[in-house]
Design an enzyme around this catalytic site. Structure first.
Site, PDB file in Angstrom:
ATOM      1  N   TYR A 123     -23.106  56.384 -19.527  1.00  0.00           N
ATOM      2  CA  TYR A 123     -22.321  56.087 -20.721  1.00  0.00           C
ATOM      3  C   TYR A 123     -23.107  56.097 -22.027  1.00  0.00           C
ATOM      4  CZ  TYR A 123     -18.580  55.157 -17.497  1.00  0.00           C
ATOM      5  OH  TYR A 123     -17.627  55.316 -16.531  1.00  0.00           O
ATOM      6  N   PHE A 410     -13.873  43.201 -15.228  1.00  0.00           N
ATOM      7  CA  PHE A 410     -12.492  43.702 -15.409  1.00  0.00           C
ATOM      8  C   PHE A 410     -12.403  45.137 -14.900  1.00  0.00           C
ATOM      9  CE2 PHE A 410     -14.920  44.103 -19.360  1.00  0.00           C
ATOM     10  CZ  PHE A 410     -14.818  45.447 -19.642  1.00  0.00           C
TER      11      PHE A 410
END
Length: 410
Positions: A123, A410
């Site tokens: 990322y 999450f």
């Protein structure tokens, strides 16, 4: 190859999620887990790539607010459920989804995007920087003792069913939220995630257990955990695996840890996600026997540099011009003047003044929550000082008195 990138339709969720599961090894989630994720999925923020009738890539986002230094809760996209099928790797599908997603986040007016990375190396090229760390502990409770503060004996502890205690535990979380940079504020339904407890995920341990800490009838702390019975020739050597320990004051916090240390038939307490500055490190008698490990946790992306830098406060006055490189979101590239006053409030806008520091948006994101110093980034050659003293000035201003931490994934 002809593929189509588009928003997920609610009727396609099962196929979309099955593609995600396959990309992560093909282990199917329990019915309870699938029902939870289906209910939490924001379909309008979920993307898929279709090759004919097959889903070959996925990406989603949750609408969060993220605590930043100073206590503000800043709108943030919680990037999640990112996958590319093994049959379709290295064809630009991930890049196309990241491009579409960040454009959408910007259109929604969210200055931040955040994620947790299964493979952190992926990322950085999209401008994400590792902004928080998590600490793991494996404590030998046969040899480590606790020294607790005054008032610990006055805290009442009681067992509670995790589902029945969820609202009380969520109340403790919300009261602590703004004091910890990196903690997300969730919408309705997220309290269920902490108590979904499929038997397939327990690995021989008990079902999820919960103990509440109370004072004068008020819940002031809670812990959730599992106990795994282990026996050898010498007797019991059970393991306590801690999901969460949270409390509103030092005495309640110590009382919960003392309880976890004292569970019968156990000799190890394991916690996989604690803040680097966890107070328990100052309660234990021998920190070496806590077997500490560190790893990256929350990765941050500044979608709108000016708005993001103005949203947090700063620990010291500063006036620095940042030359920001951002090839993936070029609207951020260029010079920004960050000015913070003695109160910590800041303004940040475009400028033509000479730059004091040069860095990429990834380094800016890494330092954003205050867990990584600008000095350390400069020593690694990731930040270039163009005005003498600017690195130290920015490092002090960006620092946080509290280590940033993501308490819940999450």
């Amino acid at each position: 190859m002809t593929t189509e990138l588009r928003v997920l339709r609610p009727s396609e969720w099962n196929e979309w999620f099955a593609s995600l599961e396959l990309a992560f090894g093909g282990v199917l989630g329990s019915p309870e887990e699938r029902e939870l994720w289906n209910s939490l999925t924001e379909h309008k923020r979920s993307l898929g790539v279709w090759d004919g009738s097959d889903v070959v890539a996925t990406a989603g986002a949750f609408s969060f607010r993220l605590a930043v230094p100073g206590g503000a809760l800043v709108p943030a996209a919680g990037v999640t459920m990112v996958s590319v099928a093994a049959t379709h790797r290295r064809r630009g599908l991930l890049t196309s989804m990241m491009r579409r997603q960040l454009d959408d986040v910007r259109a929604l007016g969210e200055p931040l995007a955040v994620l947790t990375a299964s493979e952190p190396a992926i990322y950085g090229r999209f401008g994400y920087g590792a902004a928080t760390r998590q600490m793991s502990l494996e404590i030998d409770t046969d040899r480590v003792r606790l020294t607790v503060p005054d008032g610990t004996d006055e805290v009442r502890l009681r067992y509670a069913r995790p589902d029945e205690a969820a609202a009380a535990c969520e109340g403790v979380y919300e009261r602590l939220l703004t004091g910890r940079p990196g903690a997300p504020a969730h919408g309705p339904g997220w309290e269920r995630k902490a108590v979904v407890d499929p038997a397939s995920a327990r690995q021989g341990a008990s079902s999820l257990q919960c103990v509440l800490a109370e004072r004068d009838g008020e819940v002031v702390g809670c812990t959730t955990f599992r106990v795994k019975p282990v026996w050898d020739k010498a007797g019991p050597k059970g393991r306590v695996t801690v999901d969460d320990v949270s409390a509103l004051d030092p005495a309640a916090y110590a009382a919960l840890w003392r309880f976890l240390f004292g569970i019968d038939l156990t000799s190890t307490v394991e916690a996989r996600n604690r803040p680097v500055d966890d107070a328990v490190l100052h309660l234990v008698s021998d920190v070496r026997r806590c077997n500490i490990g560190l790893r990256d946790s929350l990765h941050v992306r500044l979608v709108e540099v000016g708005a993001a830098l103005e949203a947090r406060t700063y620990r010291a006055p500063a006036d620095v011009v940042l030359e920001v490189e951002d090839a993936f979101c070029p609207w951020n590239a260029g010079r920004w003047r960050l000015t913070a006053d003695a109160s910590g409030a800041a303004s940040c806008g475009r400028t033509d003044d000479p730059a004091d520091l040069a860095l990429s948006v990834r380094e800016l994101a890494t330092a954003y929550l205050g867990g990584t110093s600008v000095v350390s980034l400069a020593r690694a050659g990731r930040v270039r000082e163009l005005r003498a003293g600017a690195v130290e000035e920015a490092s002090l201003a960006f620092s946080s008195a509290v280590e940033p931490w993501l308490p819940r994934g999450f």
